[in-house]
Design a protein around this motif. Structure first.
Motif, PDB file in Angstrom:
ATOM      1  N   ALA A   1       0.835  -1.134   0.021  1.00 15.49           N
ATOM      2  CA  ALA A   1       0.040  -0.154  -0.130  1.00 15.49           C
ATOM      3  C   ALA A   1       0.717   1.365  -0.022  1.00 15.49           C
ATOM      4  CB  ALA A   1      -0.976  -0.055   1.252  1.00 15.49           C
ATOM      5  N   GLY A   2       2.128   0.966   0.029  1.00 14.49           N
ATOM      6  CA  GLY A   2       3.201   2.191  -0.129  1.00 14.49           C
ATOM      7  C   GLY A   2       3.309   3.124   1.235  1.00 14.49           C
ATOM      8  N   LEU A   3       2.837   2.321   2.262  1.00 11.43           N
ATOM      9  CA  LEU A   3       2.943   3.125   3.499  1.00 11.43           C
ATOM     10  C   LEU A   3       3.821   2.815   4.498  1.00 11.43           C
ATOM     11  CD1 LEU A   3       0.998   5.259   5.128  1.00 11.43           C
ATOM     12  CD2 LEU A   3      -0.338   3.606   5.581  1.00 11.43           C
ATOM     13  N   TRP A   4       4.418   1.473   4.372  1.00 10.03           N
ATOM     14  CA  TRP A   4       5.151   1.089   5.343  1.00 10.03           C
ATOM     15  C   TRP A   4       6.507   2.040   5.907  1.00 10.03           C
ATOM     16  CZ3 TRP A   4       5.794  -2.650   9.055  1.00 10.03           C
ATOM     17  CH2 TRP A   4       7.206  -2.763   9.255  1.00 10.03           C
ATOM     18  N   ASP A   5       7.240   2.649   4.960  1.00 12.24           N
ATOM     19  CA  ASP A   5       8.308   3.660   5.256  1.00 12.24           C
ATOM     20  C   ASP A   5       7.649   4.680   6.172  1.00 12.24           C
ATOM     21  OD1 ASP A   5      10.037   1.966   3.906  1.00 12.24           O
ATOM     22  OD2 ASP A   5      10.168   3.107   2.063  1.00 12.24           O
ATOM     23  N   GLU A   6       6.602   5.028   5.927  1.00  9.11           N
ATOM     24  CA  GLU A   6       5.860   6.416   6.739  1.00  9.11           C
ATOM     25  C   GLU A   6       5.627   5.747   7.979  1.00  9.11           C
ATOM     26  OE1 GLU A   6       3.125   8.565   4.036  1.00  9.11           O
ATOM     27  OE2 GLU A   6       4.295   7.443   2.518  1.00  9.11           O
ATOM     28  N   VAL A   7       5.069   4.524   8.226  1.00  8.36           N
ATOM     29  CA  VAL A   7       4.572   4.204   9.512  1.00  8.36           C
ATOM     30  C   VAL A   7       5.399   3.088  10.287  1.00  8.36           C
ATOM     31  CG1 VAL A   7       2.199   5.067   8.691  1.00  8.36           C
ATOM     32  CG2 VAL A   7       2.775   2.452   8.759  1.00  8.36           C
ATOM     33  N   LYS A   8       6.325   2.527   9.911  1.00  9.93           N
ATOM     34  CA  LYS A   8       6.849   1.435  10.504  1.00  9.93           C
ATOM     35  C   LYS A   8       7.464   1.757  11.882  1.00  9.93           C
ATOM     36  CE  LYS A   8      11.323   2.512   8.251  1.00  9.93           C
ATOM     37  NZ  LYS A   8      12.417   1.730   7.199  1.00  9.93           N
ATOM     38  N   ASP A   9       7.719   3.006  12.132  1.00  5.05           N
ATOM     39  CA  ASP A   9       8.209   3.447  13.629  1.00  5.05           C
ATOM     40  C   ASP A   9       7.024   3.617  14.476  1.00  5.05           C
ATOM     41  OD1 ASP A   9      10.932   2.908  12.792  1.00  5.05           O
ATOM     42  OD2 ASP A   9      10.928   4.882  11.952  1.00  5.05           O
ATOM     43  N   ARG A  10       5.894   3.743  14.005  1.00  5.12           N
ATOM     44  CA  ARG A  10       4.689   4.177  14.820  1.00  5.12           C
ATOM     45  C   ARG A  10       3.484   3.331  14.619  1.00  5.12           C
ATOM     46  NH1 ARG A  10       2.220   9.208  12.155  1.00  5.12           N
ATOM     47  NH2 ARG A  10       3.207   9.001  10.255  1.00  5.12           N
ATOM     48  N   LEU A  11       3.838   1.960  14.459  1.00  7.07           N
ATOM     49  CA  LEU A  11       2.646   0.940  14.389  1.00  7.07           C
ATOM     50  C   LEU A  11       1.875   0.752  15.474  1.00  7.07           C
ATOM     51  CD1 LEU A  11       4.792  -2.113  12.675  1.00  7.07           C
ATOM     52  CD2 LEU A  11       3.207  -0.211  11.637  1.00  7.07           C
ATOM     53  N   ASP A  12       2.235   1.011  16.712  1.00  2.54           N
ATOM     54  CA  ASP A  12       1.295   1.072  17.800  1.00  2.54           C
ATOM     55  C   ASP A  12       0.453   2.357  17.997  1.00  2.54           C
ATOM     56  OD1 ASP A  12       3.620   2.654  18.437  1.00  2.54           O
ATOM     57  OD2 ASP A  12       3.960   1.890  20.401  1.00  2.54           O
ATOM     58  N   GLN A  13       0.753   3.490  16.917  1.00  6.61           N
ATOM     59  CA  GLN A  13      -0.275   4.489  17.266  1.00  6.61           C
ATOM     60  C   GLN A  13      -1.534   4.613  16.549  1.00  6.61           C
ATOM     61  OE1 GLN A  13       2.042   8.055  16.073  1.00  6.61           O
ATOM     62  NE2 GLN A  13       3.739   7.443  17.489  1.00  6.61           N
ATOM     63  N   PRO A  14      -2.573   5.277  16.743  1.00  6.57           N
ATOM     64  CA  PRO A  14      -3.958   5.139  16.094  1.00  6.57           C
ATOM     65  C   PRO A  14      -3.894   5.456  14.555  1.00  6.57           C
ATOM     66  CG  PRO A  14      -3.973   6.465  17.889  1.00  6.57           C
ATOM     67  CD  PRO A  14      -2.367   6.220  17.843  1.00  6.57           C
ATOM     68  N   GLY A  15      -4.441   4.630  13.848  1.00  4.73           N
ATOM     69  CA  GLY A  15      -4.681   4.780  12.367  1.00  4.73           C
ATOM     70  C   GLY A  15      -5.510   6.035  12.157  1.00  4.73           C
ATOM     71  N   THR A  16      -6.179   6.520  12.923  1.00  4.23           N
ATOM     72  CA  THR A  16      -6.945   7.651  12.798  1.00  4.23           C
ATOM     73  C   THR A  16      -6.205   9.131  13.049  1.00  4.23           C
ATOM     74  OG1 THR A  16      -7.606   7.686  15.329  1.00  4.23           O
ATOM     75  CG2 THR A  16      -9.050   6.916  13.688  1.00  4.23           C
ATOM     76  N   GLY A  17      -4.895   8.834  13.267  1.00  8.58           N
ATOM     77  CA  GLY A  17      -3.979  10.079  13.683  1.00  8.58           C
ATOM     78  C   GLY A  17      -3.193  10.252  12.308  1.00  8.58           C
ATOM     79  N   LEU A  18      -3.353   9.448  11.322  1.00  8.18           N
ATOM     80  CA  LEU A  18      -2.659   9.816  10.196  1.00  8.18           C
ATOM     81  C   LEU A  18      -3.441  10.659   9.318  1.00  8.18           C
ATOM     82  CD1 LEU A  18      -1.902   6.133   9.199  1.00  8.18           C
ATOM     83  CD2 LEU A  18      -0.321   7.487   9.907  1.00  8.18           C
ATOM     84  N   SER A  19      -2.653  11.381   8.380  1.00  8.82           N
ATOM     85  CA  SER A  19      -3.411  12.263   7.312  1.00  8.82           C
ATOM     86  C   SER A  19      -4.135  11.543   6.421  1.00  8.82           C
ATOM     87  CB  SER A  19      -2.216  12.711   6.356  1.00  8.82           C
ATOM     88  OG  SER A  19      -1.576  11.850   5.530  1.00  8.82           O
ATOM     89  N   GLY A  20      -5.294  12.349   5.786  1.00  8.45           N
ATOM     90  CA  GLY A  20      -6.322  11.784   5.142  1.00  8.45           C
ATOM     91  C   GLY A  20      -5.762  10.662   3.865  1.00  8.45           C
ATOM     92  N   GLY A  21      -4.476  11.252   3.258  1.00 13.10           N
ATOM     93  CA  GLY A  21      -4.187  10.126   2.175  1.00 13.10           C
ATOM     94  C   GLY A  21      -3.424   8.903   2.968  1.00 13.10           C
ATOM     95  N   GLN A  22      -2.807   9.214   4.032  1.00 14.15           N
ATOM     96  CA  GLN A  22      -2.493   8.017   4.461  1.00 14.15           C
ATOM     97  C   GLN A  22      -3.239   7.129   5.216  1.00 14.15           C
ATOM     98  OE1 GLN A  22       0.159  10.238   7.390  1.00 14.15           O
ATOM     99  NE2 GLN A  22       1.831   9.694   6.575  1.00 14.15           N
ATOM    100  N   GLN A  23      -4.504   7.510   5.806  1.00 12.26           N
ATOM    101  CA  GLN A  23      -5.572   6.887   6.322  1.00 12.26           C
ATOM    102  C   GLN A  23      -6.145   6.004   5.145  1.00 12.26           C
ATOM    103  OE1 GLN A  23      -8.671   8.654   8.639  1.00 12.26           O
ATOM    104  NE2 GLN A  23      -7.445  10.027   9.685  1.00 12.26           N
TER     105      GLN A  23
END
Length: 248
Positions: free
Chosen positions: A128-150
């Motif tokens: 989904a092209g998202l790993w590099d942006e979130v790999k260090d914060r997998l335990d944070q809420p998905g709702t905290g991401l930007s719209g495109g990241q969500q």
């Protein structure tokens, strides 16, 4: 996926008339047309989302791997894993990024151990092209991401359960141009592994991402063909009028 003579009724009112359309492997089919023409209603037939509307009735045949998905013995839960859906507005679960992706594989029994789950989550986020942006914060809420990241998280959640077909209902309409470009690039990559049907209001988007385009008007499928032909040499005047901006 093969659809033949599909009609959709809401109570006494008919919304879709005799639509036959195929969605082939490794292709993106765009569905375009003015608001209220039946694009989203038809798309929702493809994984039986319309079942949630009491007065809705679907007739005709929609077959996946040769089996009618409206057959009496079909369980909609595994069907909706096979035919995943990405909605107009990103809708991550109120859980961590990790749990958003791990949820489906767990309930469908695709991952038995933590190691298997970890691998599935990573693979899905990479696809989904998202790993590099979130790999260090997998335990944070998905709702905290930007719209495109969500929206990419929702795509990762969809592909984590190994679907055959991905349905997208205006997946970029709530996103800015940069996020939209990322989703469009992603659609092009995902086509190598999945069949994709996308409803879009943007003719430019249809031209960029799809191999075939279907034009809907007042519940009818007016024409379907290679995207380049639909946009440069439409066979039907209704299609031409819509594409040239005479109405819509």
């Amino acid at each position: 996926m093969i659809c033949r003579s599909v009609d959709v009724y809401y109570g006494e009112d008919q919304a879709i008339f005799n639509v036959s359309l195929d969605i082939g492997r490794n292709e993106v089919v765009s569905m375009i047309g003015p608001s209220g023409c039946g694009k989203s209603t038809f798309l929702r037939c493809l994984n039986r989302m319309n079942d949630t509307i009491e007065i809705c009735r679907v007739t005709g045949e929609i077959a996946l791997d040769g089996e009618n998905i409206y057959g009496r013995n079909i369980d909609v839960v595994p069907l909706r894993a096979q035919v995943g859906m990405v909605f107009q507005k990103p809708n991550p679960f109120p859980k961590t990024i990790y749990e958003n992706v791990a949820y489906g594989p767990r309930i469908h029994g695709l991952a038995q151990t933590r190691k298997e789950t970890d691998e599935l989550v990573e693979t899905s986020l990479i696809k989904a092209g998202l790993w590099d942006e979130v790999k260090d914060r997998l335990d944070q809420p998905g709702t905290g991401l930007s719209g495109g990241q969500q929206q990419r998280l929702c795509i990762a959640r969809t592909i984590a359960v190994s679907p055959e077909v991905i349905l997208m209902d205006e997946p970029c309409s709530a996103l800015d141009p940069i996020a939209t470009a990322k989703i469009e690039d992603l659609i092009d990559e995902l086509r190598e592994q999945y069949s994709i049907a996308i409803v879009t209001h943007s003719m430019q988007q249809a031209a960029r991402v799809s191999q075939r385009t279907a034009y809907f008007h007042l519940g009818y499928l007016v024409e379907v063909g290679p995207t380049t032909e639909i946009f440069t040499k439409p066979r039907h005047k209704l299609t031409e009028d819509y594409i040239t901006g005479r109405f819509g």
